[in-house]
Design a protein around this motif. Structure first.
Motif, mmCIF file in Angstrom:
data_model
loop_
_atom_site.group_PDB
_atom_site.id
_atom_site.type_symbol
_atom_site.label_atom_id
_atom_site.label_comp_id
_atom_site.label_asym_id
_atom_site.label_seq_id
_atom_site.Cartn_x
_atom_site.Cartn_y
_atom_site.Cartn_z
ATOM 1 N N GLU A 1 -36.898 31.196 40.961
ATOM 2 C CA GLU A 1 -35.493 30.820 41.005
ATOM 3 C C GLU A 1 -35.298 29.738 42.063
ATOM 4 N N HIS B 1 -37.476 28.316 34.522
ATOM 5 C CA HIS B 1 -37.580 27.698 33.192
ATOM 6 C C HIS B 1 -36.212 27.530 32.538
ATOM 7 N N SER B 2 -35.263 26.999 33.302
ATOM 8 C CA SER B 2 -33.920 26.764 32.775
ATOM 9 C C SER B 2 -33.485 25.336 33.070
ATOM 10 N N SER B 3 -32.464 24.898 32.359
ATOM 11 C CA SER B 3 -31.882 23.586 32.632
ATOM 12 C C SER B 3 -30.399 23.616 32.303
ATOM 13 N N SER B 4 -29.655 22.787 32.986
ATOM 14 C CA SER B 4 -28.227 22.688 32.718
ATOM 15 C C SER B 4 -28.013 21.812 31.492
ATOM 16 N N ASN C 1 -35.085 23.412 36.207
ATOM 17 C CA ASN C 1 -36.018 24.246 36.942
ATOM 18 C C ASN C 1 -37.171 24.565 35.992
ATOM 19 N N ASP C 2 -38.247 23.801 36.089
ATOM 20 C CA ASP C 2 -39.431 24.014 35.256
ATOM 21 C C ASP C 2 -40.362 25.067 35.836
ATOM 22 N N GLN D 1 -24.137 25.419 31.310
ATOM 23 C CA GLN D 1 -25.123 26.290 30.678
ATOM 24 C C GLN D 1 -26.453 26.216 31.417
ATOM 25 N N GLY D 2 -27.068 27.367 31.654
ATOM 26 C CA GLY D 2 -28.367 27.431 32.308
ATOM 27 C C GLY D 2 -28.305 27.563 33.814
ATOM 28 N N ALA E 1 -30.505 28.410 39.734
ATOM 29 C CA ALA E 1 -31.139 28.160 38.433
ATOM 30 C C ALA E 1 -32.288 29.143 38.261
ATOM 31 N N LYS E 2 -32.230 29.893 37.200
ATOM 32 C CA LYS E 2 -33.297 30.836 36.874
ATOM 33 C C LYS E 2 -34.558 30.057 36.487
#
Length: 127
Positions: free
Chosen positions: A103, A45-48, A98-99, A20-21, A42-43
Motif C-alpha cells: 500500500e 496493484h491499483s490505479s486512479s 501503484n504497481d 476510482q482505485g 492506494a492499495k
C-alpha cells in the motif's frame, strides 16, 4: 483573530471527492479559504482514473510506499518514493498508479477550500 486548528488522525474521514482505485481522506477541509489537505491511500496493484483538479494546484508528498504519477496523455511516468514531492498544476490531467505489492500513502495539499477531483473517461484531446 485566526485560531490554530489541529485535525487528529482519528478524525480524518473518507468523505472528500473520490477517484476510482484510490481512498481519499479529508484532513483539513473547509477550514481555510485558500488551502486544503488530505491523505490518499492506494492499495497494491491499483490505479486512479485519469483526472484533474480543476483550478487547484496540488502538492503531493510521498509518505509511504512507491508509486507513479502518469501525465502528458499517458506518455510520461514519474516515480515517487518516500520523501519525494510533486507539483501537479491546475487542470493537469494525470493518474496515480501503484504497481507494487505494498500500500502507498501520499499527503495531498491543494489550493482550495475543498478538494476538487474531476474524473475523466480518457486522456483529453490536447494530449
Amino acid at each position: 483573530m485566526a485560531q490554530v486548528q489541529v485535525t487528529k488522525a482519528s478524525s480524518v474521514q473518507t468523505s472528500t471527492a473520490q477517484t476510482q482505485g484510490m481512498i481519499r481522506q479529508g484532513a483539513i477541509i473547509d477550514q481555510s479559504d485558500k488551502i486544503s489537505a488530505s491523505v490518499m491511500i492506494a492499495k497494491p496493484h491499483s490505479s486512479s482514473a485519469v483526472h484533474h483538479h480543476g483550478e487547484q494546484d496540488t502538492v503531493v508528498y510521498a509518505l509511504r510506499g512507491h508509486g507513479t504519477i502518469v501525465s502528458e496523455g499517458g506518455k510520461k511516468r514519474q516515480d515517487m518514493a518516500p520523501g519525494d514531492f510533486a507539483l501537479i498544476p491546475a487542470w493537469a490531467e494525470h493518474q496515480e498508479v501503484n504497481d507494487g505489492d505494498d500500500e502507498l500513502t501520499w499527503i495531498i495539499t491543494r489550493s482550495g477550500r475543498t478538494p476538487v477531483v474531476e474524473n475523466l473517461d480518457a486522456w483529453g484531446p490536447s494530449n
